[in-house]
Enzyme design. Sequence first.
Site, PDB file in Angstrom:
ATOM      1  N   ASP A   1       0.821  -1.216   0.000  1.00  0.00           N
ATOM      2  CA  ASP A   1       0.000   0.000   0.000  1.00  0.00           C
ATOM      3  C   ASP A   1       0.855   1.265   0.000  1.00  0.00           C
ATOM      4  O   ASP A   1       1.974   1.267   0.495  1.00  0.00           O
ATOM      5  CB  ASP A   1      -0.907   0.029   1.251  1.00  0.00           C
ATOM      6  CG  ASP A   1      -1.882  -1.130   1.276  1.00  0.00           C
ATOM      7  OD1 ASP A   1      -2.213  -1.649   0.206  1.00  0.00           O
ATOM      8  OD2 ASP A   1      -2.298  -1.515   2.383  1.00  0.00           O
ATOM      9  N   LYS A   2       0.268   2.330  -0.509  1.00  0.00           N
ATOM     10  CA  LYS A   2       0.948   3.623  -0.583  1.00  0.00           C
ATOM     11  C   LYS A   2       1.580   4.014   0.754  1.00  0.00           C
ATOM     12  O   LYS A   2       2.732   4.422   0.818  1.00  0.00           O
ATOM     13  CB  LYS A   2      -0.072   4.689  -1.014  1.00  0.00           C
ATOM     14  CG  LYS A   2       0.500   6.089  -1.093  1.00  0.00           C
ATOM     15  CD  LYS A   2      -0.567   7.120  -1.450  1.00  0.00           C
ATOM     16  CE  LYS A   2       0.034   8.523  -1.464  1.00  0.00           C
ATOM     17  NZ  LYS A   2      -0.984   9.553  -1.734  1.00  0.00           N
TER      18      LYS A   2
END
Length: 340
Positions: free
Chosen positions: A144-145
């Site tokens: 995830d970012k």
Amino acid sequence: MGHAPLEFTIAEDPPKRLDKALARDVPEAASISRSRIAKLLEAGAVQINGVAVTDPRAKVSAGDTVVIHVPEAEDSHIGPEDIPLDVVFEDDDLIVVNKPVGMVVHPAPGSPNGTLVNALLHHCGDSLSGVGGEKRPGIVHRIDKETSGLLVAAKSDKAHHGLAAQFEKHTVERYYRAVVYGAPDSNDPRLRGVKGVNFEAGNIMRVTTQLARSKHDRQKQAVLFNGGRHAVTRVRIVETFGAPVQASLVECWLETGRTHQIRVHMAHAGHGLVGDPTYGGRRKLKSAALSDQGLTAVANFNRQALHAAVLGFVHPVSEEKIRFEAPLPLDMSELIAKLK
């Protein structure tokens, strides 16, 4: 300018179908995957005994001469960008990076640039031999970012397929470090009542559920027990903070790698990640159990406290087992120091 055509002969006892015979006999050094062979057949780039053949089911005999005209890999439609990378390992076939918090892995409508792929295109340049006919890094897994840590990308078709197969078979070693509310302990009677949660020897919590997109919020994943995709996470306590315990540093390892898996599973077990805006929820901590510094650090931590710390796999070309570790990023180390 294409490559010189690839020439070889069909060996003894070939499979009945042309596509399978080509996949078996194409020279290893050419690094051409099955899906690439299918595209080349379709494009009329394969000749058998001087005649172009496009039917993957065509029959083929031992001794037939094959000529494949492999075009040069085309430049990717994604633009290279000069973004600094923390490269942990790199050779001709793959690159392992320690991704910073805030960087998206792959361009998408909401984030067309500034991604890891843009950075890799610039960093690797001409050393990308082409994945599926395009000069681009082969992304086989994502984080995830707002999660930091280790990620491997392929630089050649052969490496891309070899890595993808290992991720599919769940043989890749992936350990994450997370700071969670409370501590997932087998002595906690509450956990015995949570469906999908059980404990293995050594106080290891195992969460087994199905995961699918939430019907109420398309951005979220939801725990199910029917439908969806099978997901298994194991969790071990590394260190606890506060008396009574308010938070803990845990190590999580994945048997499957689903979107948001650790975040959803920890929240399902009642031990959401500190700072997780989607699944964690802000918890009221006992002020007497932690220092003011610790309480403030938890309240102000504004991303999920999750780091992909260990990545181990078999090198898809050299076939040796390799393993990498990335230390905790500064924000998580500081959070832990203040919780102590």
